[in-house]
Write a protein that holds these residues in place. Structure first.
Motif, short mmCIF file in Angstrom:
data_model
loop_
_atom_site.label_atom_id
_atom_site.label_comp_id
_atom_site.label_asym_id
_atom_site.label_seq_id
_atom_site.Cartn_x
_atom_site.Cartn_y
_atom_site.Cartn_z
N UNK A 5 -3.39 39.23 121.07
CA UNK A 5 -3.20 38.09 121.76
C UNK A 5 -2.09 37.63 121.27
N UNK A 6 -2.21 38.02 120.01
CA UNK A 6 -0.48 38.05 119.03
C UNK A 6 0.49 38.45 119.64
N UNK A 7 0.00 39.91 120.04
CA UNK A 7 1.16 40.70 120.56
C UNK A 7 1.88 40.71 121.57
N UNK A 8 0.58 39.55 122.52
CA UNK A 8 0.96 38.73 123.92
C UNK A 8 1.96 37.33 123.47
N UNK A 9 1.69 36.47 123.09
CA UNK A 9 2.21 35.54 122.31
C UNK A 9 3.71 36.03 121.99
N UNK A 10 3.98 36.82 121.65
CA UNK A 10 5.49 37.52 121.18
C UNK A 10 6.38 37.90 121.85
N UNK A 11 5.29 38.18 122.83
CA UNK A 11 6.59 39.13 124.06
C UNK A 11 6.54 37.59 125.03
N UNK A 12 5.90 37.04 125.54
CA UNK A 12 5.90 35.95 126.23
C UNK A 12 6.90 35.28 125.51
N UNK A 13 6.73 35.24 123.57
CA UNK A 13 8.12 33.81 122.85
C UNK A 13 9.84 35.24 123.83
N UNK A 14 9.73 36.04 123.74
CA UNK A 14 11.01 36.90 123.49
C UNK A 14 11.09 37.04 124.81
N UNK A 15 9.99 36.30 126.17
CA UNK A 15 10.89 36.61 127.18
C UNK A 15 11.20 35.67 127.19
N UNK A 16 10.84 34.57 127.08
CA UNK A 16 11.29 33.43 127.15
C UNK A 16 12.54 32.94 126.70
N UNK A 17 13.05 33.73 125.78
CA UNK A 17 14.56 33.27 124.60
C UNK A 17 15.43 34.31 126.00
N UNK A 18 14.85 35.70 125.88
CA UNK A 18 15.68 36.42 127.33
C UNK A 18 16.03 35.68 128.63
N UNK A 19 15.40 34.48 129.11
CA UNK A 19 15.85 33.63 130.25
C UNK A 19 15.18 34.21 131.08
N UNK A 20 13.62 35.06 130.85
CA UNK A 20 12.53 34.91 132.18
C UNK A 20 11.87 33.69 131.99
#
Length: 817
Positions: free
Chosen positions: A570-585
């Motif tokens: 779950x933490x890995x998915x949340x980190x990926x979500x955070x990074x995807x938002x930072x990248x503009x997706x």
């Protein structure tokens, strides 16, 4: 016998012939002034020449009239009669004959004489006036003046009316305008998303309804006139005016100021109202959430979408327009349309007063122009939350009855009455004035809480019930119970879920706030804070859920079972979500966030020895030693890339300072000072060995590391020798090699995790496999590639010697991401 018509014509003819000498000069002066205006002379000259001409014409005319007027006599009756007799060729003066009387009585001969005079007057006529001006203008100059007026009007065209009105306008008229600078552009409404349209070499365009035509004119000394649409004119400075025109319909807009003429033709594009339809039957779940699939179309996008619903009417009744309840979609609930144009929404209808009842629903949308569109109606049963605990179910039922109360409290008696018991507003007797439904609510709350606190598993539930009972008993009016609906709902959730109810509410609030922020494109600082809040809410929710599962004895047989949920994943998915938002997706982040939240709501945690114990605690028990080693290597490479980029920026600044001769006393490190940090960074790579010996990609990673180490050593030598440009080239090569090594490590991690998931038969969220429509997040390699691109953009942005156009483009990209 008189002929009134002949008398009128004769009077006019005599009056004109006598007035012609008086009017000839004023008419000539007026004609000449109008001819000058029609030819645009005053547009070119302006004031004071226009005023001089006007005053001269008026002064000359007034002087001439005052000189000639005394010589003009008003025609008398005898002169009119003589004019009629002369024009008719009558020589025997019939008018005088009819006025004469015989000297001695009437005789037959006199009667015959008067009858003959009357007969002559019957045929009498007054001819048109004589050519008075021909005598005054023997050379025919008046014809030339008429030709000038006609020619001037033809040449002026549609400007004739404007020029003539300016000729007599009671204001100063500024000449010129032919050298004015005119800039024209169209500003479409912001909701259309269209860019500003500049009209450089043309004066016709198409634009959406509601567009503003903006005209900036420089080089004129008075405000221009606008015809064809309402306008507002603002004076920016001397001779500079800004005009904002709001066209109401298609057509031509004319702007004039002196000799300046601008004709702009606009065709307004009609903005149709929104169009909404249901794409499928609505679906509900046991949590009271309503799933919708719908199509919402608009020319430029919808501002708001709302679900309107009301109790289904009887077969013979018609639903009133104001009888609908409205649920407005939040920005996070406005999903993007798929390839077929279908959108989805999950609405929490569990707290609706119509939950569990047959309702009629429809969708309503409002676009940026304020136009409203409504879908067709559909009838179905609104979902409600299913409570399993008997006490929670009873409190929820009483809350539902309370929401239906519409009857008011009974009024207090006007007089004190011993029999009624209402001597004053006694708190103990207020409940007697309440509607029957509220009295029933008080009885139900009393019955549910009429037991010692130790009979309740949760003392908070008992305290909530007693508090609600006291508030119902002491309420004076229905408005005093405005908070009762929320209180009863919280009590029911507490009775059903215990302390997990608060965690679930906090998780839903954090999810909604984060989804809304992603939808509106919030800034990174706000997103970071909301991600932190959601992460904390998720941690609390999972922890409480795990505690309840442990207390109920629902333990997993192993650490990675099919029904389990590893919190590290779950933490890995949340980190990926955070990074995807930072990248503009943001769109993909919203979809994945909704799916993660739905997974958290529906999951059943079973504790096992191999599960992770929290969030952010490193690799979980399900991650292999190879994957852990690769992840650590990737983190070290990421740090090395950051350090190398900083050294590269310092080298660039030192090289610039050395070229400009500002090195001494500046406090910045010299090129030689940067040699040791560069050498230390190369030495750090000496201890780096590929994390996977003989594995796929190990050779590529080892080759990239060796290339980076060699480039760093060359850069260090160049720095010691003061060769800044050569050092920058080697540092750029080192960065490129480090990124290649990072990509190889990221791809290896992805392959290792994929192999582990295939072995276990599930994905990182414990699901059996992907479903159609699931949100997909960027892979580790894709995210690393995005990080590399951002690093490269930042590096190039720091090189301020690049062309300005390229720097502006890079700044726009960095601002977007």
């Amino acid at each position: 016998m008189r002929r009134p018509t002949a008398f009128l014509h004769a009077r006019f003819a005599l009056l004109w012939e006598r007035a012609a000498p008086v009017l000839i000069l004023p008419f000539a002066a007026l004609g000449l002034y109008l001819a000058l205006a029609a030819y645009g002379v005053f547009d070119q000259l302006g004031d004071p020449w226009r005023l001089i001409c006007l005053v001269s014409a008026l002064g000359t005319s007034i002087a001439w009239v005052r000189w000639q007027a005394p010589q003009m006599r008003w025609p008398i009756e005898a002169e009119i009669e003589r004019r009629i007799e002369d024009d008719s060729g009558l020589t025997d003066r019939p008018f005088e004959a009819l006025r004469d009387t015989p000297a001695v009585g009437d005789s037959q001969m006199w009667t015959v004489h008067t009858d003959r005079m009357k007969a002559r007057l019957i045929r009498a006529r007054a001819r048109r006036p004589k050519a008075a001006w021909a005598r005054l203008d023997p050379y025919g100059l008046r014809v030339g003046l008429i030709v000038m007026l006609v020619t001037g009007g033809f040449l002026a065209g549609d400007l004739l009316g404007l020029r003539l009105s300016d000729a007599f306008a009671p204001r100063l008229l500024t000449g010129g305008g032919q050298d004015a600078m005119v800039d024209v552009w169209i500003e479409p409404p912001a909701y259309t998303g269209r860019p500003t349209q500049f009209l450089l070499d043309r004066r016709e365009a198409e634009s959406p309804e509601g567009s503003v035509l903006v005209v900036r004119i420089a080089g004129i000394n008075r405000a221009p006139r606008i015809l064809g649409a309402p306008a507002q004119t603002e004076t920016l400075s001397d001779g500079v005016h800004l005009i904002r025109i709001q066209p109401e319909a298609s057509g031509e807009i004319t702007i004039r100021a002196g000799a300046l003429r601008e004709h702009i033709t606009l065709s307004l594009i009609e903005d149709a109202p929104p169009r909404l339809t249901f794409a499928a039957e609505p679906e509900g779940d046991a949590q009271g959430r309503l799933g919708l699939e719908y199509v919402a179309e608009d020319d430029y996008g919808l501002e708001t979408v709302a679900l309107e619903y009301a109790l289904a009417p009887d077969a013979d009744s018609i639903m009133p327009e104001d009888g609908y309840e409205i649920y407005v979609f939040s920005p996070g609930e406005l999903s993007e349309a798929n390839a077929n144009g279908v959108r989805t929404a999950n609405l929490d209808m569990s707290r609706s007063k119509f939950a569990g009842q047959r309702v009629v629903i429809r969708l309503a949308g409002v676009d940026g122009a304020g136009q409203r569109g409504i879908s067709g109606e559909m009838s179905f049963t609104l979902p409600q939350r299913i409570f399993l605990d008997p006490l929670a179910r009873a409190v929820a039922a009483e809350r539902q009855r309370f929401l239906q109360v519409q009857a008011p409290y009974a009024p207090m008696p006007e007089r004190a009455d011993l029999k009624s018991g209402f001597l004053d507003d006694q708190p103990a007797r207020r409940l007697d004035r309440a509607p029957r439904e509220i009295q029933r609510l008080a009885l139900a709350l009393n019955a549910a809480s009429d037991a010692p606190t130790h009979y309740f598993d949760d003392a908070i539930v008992w305290m909530g019930l007693r508090t609600a009972l006291n508030e119902v008993r002491r309420a004076r009016e229905h408005t005093d119970l405005s908070h009762m609906e929320a209180d009863l709902w919280d009590i029911a959730l507490r009775a059903e879920l215990g302390s997990l109810a608060d965690a679930e509410a906090a998780l839903q609030a954090a999810e909604r706030a984060l989804s809304d922020a992603l939808a509106r494109g919030a800034d990174p600082i706000e997103l970071s804070a909301l991600f932190d809040a959601f992460e904390q809410a998720m941690a609390n929710y999972v922890q409480l859920l795990a505690r309840q599962a442990a207390e109920a004895g629902r333990f997993a047989s192993g650490g990675g079972g099919q029904g389990g949920m590893d919190s590290d994943f779950l933490q890995e998915l949340l980190d990926a979500l955070r990074e995807a938002a930072e990248l503009g997706d943001s769109a993909g982040s919203r979809r994945a966030l909704a799916q993660l939240a739905e997974l958290l709501r529906n999951m059943q945690v079973q504790l096992g020895g191999g599960a992770g114990q929290g969030f952010g605690g490193g690799a979980g028990g399900g991650e292999s030693a190879m994957a852990q080693a690769l992840r650590e290597a990737l983190e070290e490479l990421s740090n090395a890339i950051t350090d190398q980029r900083e050294l590269m920026e310092d080298t660039f600044n030192a090289e610039q300072s050395a070229r400009e001769g500002e090195q001494d006393g500046s406090g910045e490190p010299s090129l030689q000072d940067l040699a040791d940090p560069q050498s230390d960074l190369a030495d750090m790579l000496d201890g780096q060995e590929p994390a996977m010996s003989g594995g796929e990609g190990a050779e590529e990673m080892e080759s990239a590391l060796n290339g980076a180490r060699d480039a760093m050593e060359n850069a260090s030598r160049a720095l010691r020798q003061g060769q800044g440009q050569q050092a920058l080239a080697y540092q750029d090569e080192a960065l490129s090699q480090l990124r290649s090594a990072s990509r190889a490590a990221a791809q290896a991690i992805e392959r290792e995790l994929a192999d582990n998931r295939e072995d276990e038969g599930r994905d990182p969220l414990g699901r059996g496999g992907a479903r159609e429509g699931d949100a997909t997040l960027p892979s580790e390699a894709e995210r690393q590639r995005a990080r590399d691109i951002l690093e490269e953009l930042r590096r190039r942005a720091a090189e301020r010697n690049r062309p300005q156009e390229e720097l502006d483009y890079i700044d726009r990209l960095l601002e977007r991401f």
